[in-house]
Design a protein around this motif. Structure first.
Motif, PDB file in Angstrom:
ATOM      1  N   VAL A 201       0.841  -1.204   0.000  1.00 21.42           N
ATOM      2  CA  VAL A 201       0.000   0.000   0.000  1.00 21.42           C
ATOM      3  C   VAL A 201       0.873   1.250   0.000  1.00 21.42           C
ATOM      4  O   VAL A 201       0.565   2.247  -0.670  1.00 21.42           O
ATOM      5  CB  VAL A 201      -0.945  -0.007   1.219  1.00 21.42           C
ATOM      6  N   LYS A 270      -4.669  -3.544  -3.334  1.00 16.35           N
ATOM      7  CA  LYS A 270      -5.520  -2.793  -4.263  1.00 16.35           C
ATOM      8  C   LYS A 270      -6.904  -2.582  -3.676  1.00 16.35           C
ATOM      9  O   LYS A 270      -7.472  -1.482  -3.740  1.00 16.35           O
ATOM     10  CB  LYS A 270      -5.612  -3.538  -5.597  1.00 16.35           C
ATOM     11  N   ILE A 273      -6.764   0.012  -0.910  1.00 14.98           N
ATOM     12  CA  ILE A 273      -6.656   1.377  -1.431  1.00 14.98           C
ATOM     13  C   ILE A 273      -8.004   1.854  -1.960  1.00 14.98           C
ATOM     14  O   ILE A 273      -8.423   2.994  -1.711  1.00 14.98           O
ATOM     15  CB  ILE A 273      -5.587   1.437  -2.542  1.00 14.98           C
TER      16      ILE A 273
END
Length: 385
Positions: A201, A270, A273
């Motif tokens: 991240v 992903k 996020i």
């Protein structure tokens, strides 16, 4: 009955049991010097043995690699020259192996002939290791209990786990797990997984790849424990012994699992996020909400193009003209949403033409000029444009 051989006790090298010392010589210093010299000889023998063992390990890897190449060459029938060369190489390394074995025998004879001393006279005559099976689980832990156990473990051993995650050499990893066996557990693996996702991240990709390798090391040890149904701590040495030999099949499985794990980490990062972006956007939307709970951005996007032009130009007469040309219900609907979103602020004394032509009580509300919007609202509307 077999007789016990006591001959090894005939010559014992002990520096501090001699009475025949010259009176001008300090006895204590002499004994310390003899002991230091003996310890240094023992260290040299130990280093020589370790060097030989390391050489044998590297040599065995080389032999395995050549044998695998020979096998591949035999399968590819058109590689006759290459196969001949490989067989010659194999013969050479086998000759080298004989020299290693001879050296090993020499060291064993040398150790056998070395007299006992104060540092080696006492040792285990016989020993055995008893490995207990994993204790039966009393009950299945709930998710809350598992979370509490993980949190408690991280508070105690977070620094140790991060130190293990940063190691590069297999020898160092084995040493840490041997010295700190409490790290050989599922909690360590769980923390390393979370750490990998955090690093991805943060876009620290190289460091993530490194910690991921250590994560798979721990996972392989735990998996070996489950397959053998023994304590994970007893699997540390077998795992590293196998991984150091670099057997093609075992290394291929390790690398495949490592790459698959990295891909899973990227996917989890992903999703995290995306969720963070959604949460941020939702928070920003809530901050923009007007007095009636409407989002000015959403309201502006839903307005007719003619009204959007009025807001863009901040032209009140143009807005009055547009509203007067609209149907009463439609005009009231859009004006109410503008008020609820904060795009318009009601104020006595002024009213856009056509907003209250039907005589409805609600239509008697008078409106002010376009209110001064906050910088966040202006930016949001500008972005839409």
């Amino acid at each position: 009955m077999s007789c016990v051989n006591y001959s090894k006790w005939d010559h014992i090298e002990i520096s501090d049991d001699e009475d025949d010392v010259h009176p001008n010589i300090d006895t204590g210093s002499l004994f310390r010097w003899r002991h230091q010299a003996r310890v240094e000889r023992m260290e040299d023998q130990k280093k020589e043995k370790e060097t030989l063992e390391k050489g044998l390990t590297e040599h065995q890897k080389k032999v395995n690699a050549i044998k695998n190449k020979i096998k591949e060459a035999e399968e590819a029938k058109d590689a006759t020259d290459q196969l001949s060369k490989l067989k010659i190489d194999l013969k050479e390394v086998e000759e080298q192996e004989k020299k290693f074995r001879e050296k090993e025998e020499e060291l064993k004879k040398k150790e056998k002939l070395t007299p006992l001393n104060i540092d080696t006279i006492c040792h285990d005559g016989k020993s055995k290791t008893v490995i207990n099976k994993l204790p039966a689980k009393k009950k299945d832990m709930t998710d809350e209990e598992k979370a509490e156990q993980q949190e408690e473990f991280q508070k105690k051993y977070k620094d140790d786990v991060r130190k293990f995650g940063m190691l590069k050499r297999y020898e160092d990893s084995q040493q840490v797990l041997t010295d700190k066996p409490h790290l050989v557990c599922e909690e360590t693996a769980n923390y390393l997984v979370i750490w990998c996702i955090d690093l991805e991240v943060e876009e620290k990709h190289d460091l993530m790849h490194h910690v991921a390798h250590q994560t798979i090391v721990m996972n392989f040890i735990m998996e070996l424990s489950k397959n053998m149904d023994i304590d994970p701590r007893a699997c540390v040495r077998p795992f590293f012994s196998k991984i150091k030999l670099e057997e093609p099949q075992y290394m291929e499985a390790f690398k495949d699992e490592l790459e698959a794990f990295k891909e899973r980490v990227r996917g989890r990062a992903k999703v995290r996020i995306e969720n963070a972006v959604k949460e941020y956007e939702e928070e920003e939307r809530k901050k923009r909400l007007g007095p009636g709970g409407e989002d000015p951005v959403e309201v502006f996007e839903s307005l007719p193009d003619a009204m959007k032009e009025c807001f863009d130009a901040k032209d009140i007469p143009m807005l009055q003209k547009v509203i007067s040309e609209m149907e009463h219900e439609e005009a009231s609907y859009h004006l109410k949403r503008c008020i609820d979103s904060g795009l318009w602020v009601p104020e006595a004394g002024k009213q856009p033409a056509g907003a209250g032509e039907e005589g409805d009580e609600d239509d008697e509300v008078e409106y002010a000029e376009v209110s001064s919007m906050s910088s966040a609202e202006k930016k949001s509307i500008d972005d839409v444009d």
